[in-house]
Design an enzyme around this catalytic site. Structure first.
Site, mmCIF file in Angstrom:
data_model
loop_
_atom_site.group_PDB
_atom_site.id
_atom_site.type_symbol
_atom_site.label_atom_id
_atom_site.label_comp_id
_atom_site.label_asym_id
_atom_site.label_seq_id
_atom_site.Cartn_x
_atom_site.Cartn_y
_atom_site.Cartn_z
ATOM 1 N N LYS A 30 32.680 -3.375 63.224
ATOM 2 C CA LYS A 30 32.895 -3.290 64.661
ATOM 3 C C LYS A 30 32.915 -4.674 65.299
ATOM 4 C CE LYS A 30 31.382 -0.836 68.797
ATOM 5 N NZ LYS A 30 30.524 0.227 69.352
ATOM 6 N N HIS A 66 14.668 4.384 91.966
ATOM 7 C CA HIS A 66 15.636 3.521 92.643
ATOM 8 C C HIS A 66 16.967 4.262 92.681
ATOM 9 C CE1 HIS A 66 18.449 0.136 93.133
ATOM 10 N NE2 HIS A 66 17.440 -0.498 93.693
ATOM 11 N N ASP A 95 24.596 -1.931 66.816
ATOM 12 C CA ASP A 95 24.971 -1.420 68.133
ATOM 13 C C ASP A 95 23.830 -0.549 68.652
ATOM 14 O OD1 ASP A 95 26.107 0.008 70.322
ATOM 15 O OD2 ASP A 95 28.105 -0.234 69.490
ATOM 16 N N CYS A 154 28.733 -2.153 75.311
ATOM 17 C CA CYS A 154 29.322 -2.686 74.073
ATOM 18 C C CYS A 154 30.248 -3.880 74.269
ATOM 19 C CB CYS A 154 30.073 -1.573 73.351
ATOM 20 S SG CYS A 154 29.060 -0.130 72.969
ATOM 21 N N ASP A 208 24.227 -5.629 70.304
ATOM 22 C CA ASP A 208 24.909 -5.843 71.582
ATOM 23 C C ASP A 208 24.042 -5.409 72.769
ATOM 24 O OD1 ASP A 208 25.084 -3.174 70.909
ATOM 25 O OD2 ASP A 208 27.228 -2.971 71.306
ATOM 26 N N HIS A 209 23.184 -4.424 72.554
ATOM 27 C CA HIS A 209 22.262 -3.921 73.579
ATOM 28 C C HIS A 209 21.277 -3.010 72.881
ATOM 29 C CE1 HIS A 209 24.595 -0.231 73.271
ATOM 30 N NE2 HIS A 209 25.687 -0.937 73.489
#
Length: 527
Positions: free
Chosen positions: A129, A252, A41, A81, A314-315
């Site tokens: 998880k 931005h 994760d 997630c 996941d990222h």
């Protein structure tokens, strides 16, 4: 030997060779490998190849890179997630499954690739998880996602901090993950080794996701980077950089919102930033050790040569790049994930530049298992890339990847298309919020938005993006969902609403101007 005999012998030899080849391919088709997938994760994928790999010692991701394939341009389909994992398990883009945020993802009865493997004779086991079904995560998290369009800035996360624990011999900092890893290792040694059928094991880890900051109460998010001296020694501190930040006026508008809500708009010393980054890398080193425990268990059990081993996340985590930590962004630190694959049929030492994403895992697993994939998947099998000798697909895989985000800490639905050297990011309806365009070949730090300089490129990529997802329509759908969910939730609480709001993790900001905030909420609901 007569000419006729020579022709006969030659023909017989060719026939025999073809027969052997056919028999060999038949055996290959019948062989079904085991699968072990380790999913972390918040692991930055850029750490799994040079130059990122020089920042910290990661011996087992290095092992996978040398023994198998590393994808150099692998992305999450949503940098948070639950939606990210929903895409991975379903093989479909998040707008197709309406996985909008950490509270709204797949239904509990959704069919995953693990389910399909089980239906086709695999012994399956999932540990740790999972986090891909609806209804999870904190109340704060879902309310922040629902109300992200409200024109009212609230610091929704704790300020990122570091925490050194233990001593130079403390290896097990994230004890929860280690306990799960121990169960996985025991299962490999005791159960998998004795199976007469192929198996698929999934191990989900929490690391290197930041820890919850206890001082902020039970609803606090993860803003503490915690490690021990043992893991800090694995970090090449001389290589840890202080990333350049744009001035607030140059940011931005969505990035500014993210910086503020992530509580990163205050002052940070260079040492604070370097410490956060070094602690994060140390947490990645501990994650790598858990991957290593699985590799060694497979080796000791004699299963390594018959098992496809996959490592991903996941990222990522921005770790103070762009004046942010956490994920929820399309910048590389957040959206670029590791993807390493090793095992039977995978050529060693492959460095693959093709853009891929997590939705590709579903068809890849089924392809390796010899199982037909359903026709409604967003992903494409990676087997033709991994083996270089597989049968080419009927249709060429796309040369782009899609990621989208609809959750908290970003005040507009966000869509990213990566194609070649370009990263194009569109927002909301495509009109109310300006797009961003980065040339990753010359601007790896993504500090120069060149959308205004390359309007033709933006037009081309926007057209391609709209052919994949009608993003103005999807953005409206998400807005409608958010208003309905918040309105129903507030109405269901009745008189207890104020006390519930006051208990959320951003209550300190809210308590300063509760009337103004509630007025903004009412106007937003009427819009």
């Amino acid at each position: 030997m007569s000419t006729e005999m020579k022709v006969f012998c030659t023909a017989f030899f060719i026939f025999a060779q073809l027969h052997v080849l056919a028999f060999g391919f038949n055996r290959t088709a019948k062989f079904r490998p085991n699968f072990v997938m380790v999913m972390s994760d918040a692991f930055d994928g850029r750490l799994t190849f040079d130059p990122g790999s020089t920042l910290v010692q990661l011996p087992y991701t290095k092992y996978l890179r040398e023994q198998g394939a590393v994808f150099l341009n692998s992305y999450t389909n949503s940098p948070i997630c639950c939606p990210s994992r929903a895409a991975m398990w379903s093989g479909r883009f998040v707008h197709l499954t309406q996985s909008w945020n950490n509270y709204k993802c797949l239904e509990g009865n959704a069919t995953t690739w693990m389910d399909v493997l089980q239906e086709n004779g695999y012994h399956t086991r999932s540990l740790g998880k999972l986090d891909f079904t609806s209804g999870g995560h904190s109340v704060s998290n879902r309310v922040e996602a629902w109300t992200r369009d409200v024109p009212f800035l609230l610091r929704q996360e704790g300020r990122p901090v570091t925490d050194l624990t233990g001593n130079a011999s403390t290896e097990r900092v994230m004890t929860k993950d280690w306990k799960t890893t121990d169960i996985a290792v025991q299962w490999i040694r005791q159960t998998a080794a004795s199976l007469r059928q192929p198996f698929a094991l999934y191990l989900g880890l929490n690391l290197p996701h930041p820890y919850r900051t206890d001082s902020l109460g039970p609803t606090a998010g993860g803003s503490t980077f915690r490690t021990s001296p043992y893991w800090l020694k694995k970090v090449s501190h001389q290589n840890v950089s202080v990333p350049k930040w744009l001035h607030f006026s140059e940011m931005h508008p969505v990035d500014y919102y993210s910086t503020y809500t992530k509580n990163c708009s205050g002052n940070f010393t260079e040492q604070e930033v370097k410490d956060i980054r070094a602690y994060y890398y140390a947490m990645c080193a501990e994650t790598d050790a858990m991957l290593g425990a699985v590799v060694e268990a497979l080796r000791d059990s004699g299963l390594l040569s018959s098992t496809v081993l996959l490592f991903t996340s996941d990222h990522g985590d921005l770790a103070m790049e762009h004046r942010q930590f956490y994920k929820m962004s399309m910048f590389e630190g957040s959206s670029h994930v590791p993807l390493l694959v090793a095992g039977p049929g995978v050529k060693a030492g492959l460095r693959l530049h093709e853009p891929v994403s997590l939705v590709d895992i579903y068809p890849t697993m089924l392809d390796l298992a010899g199982v037909s994939a359903p026709g409604d998947l967003s992903g494409h099998s990676l087997v033709p890339l991994l083996s270089r000798s597989a049968v080419p697909p009927a249709e060429p895989r796309p040369d782009w990847v899609l990621s989208e985000y609809h959750g908290c800490n970003a005040n507009a639905s966000t869509y990213m298309l990566r194609q070649g050297k370009w990263k194009y990011i569109a927002y909301a309806d495509g009109l109310s919020v300006p797009p961003q365009l980065f040339d990753l070949s010359s601007d790896k730090d993504e500090l120069h938005n060149v959308a205004a300089q390359f309007p033709a490129v933006c037009q081309h990529l926007d057209k391609l993006l709209r052919s994949v997802v009608d993003y103005p329509i999807v953005s409206k759908e998400v807005q409608r969902y958010n208003r309905q969910q918040f309105s129903s939730w507030r109405q269901s609480l009745g008189d207890s609403y104020a006390s519930i709001i006051a208990g959320l993790r951003w209550h300190l900001d809210w308590q300063r101007h509760p009337d103004l905030y509630e007025k903004a909420i009412d106007e937003w609901l009427k819009a």
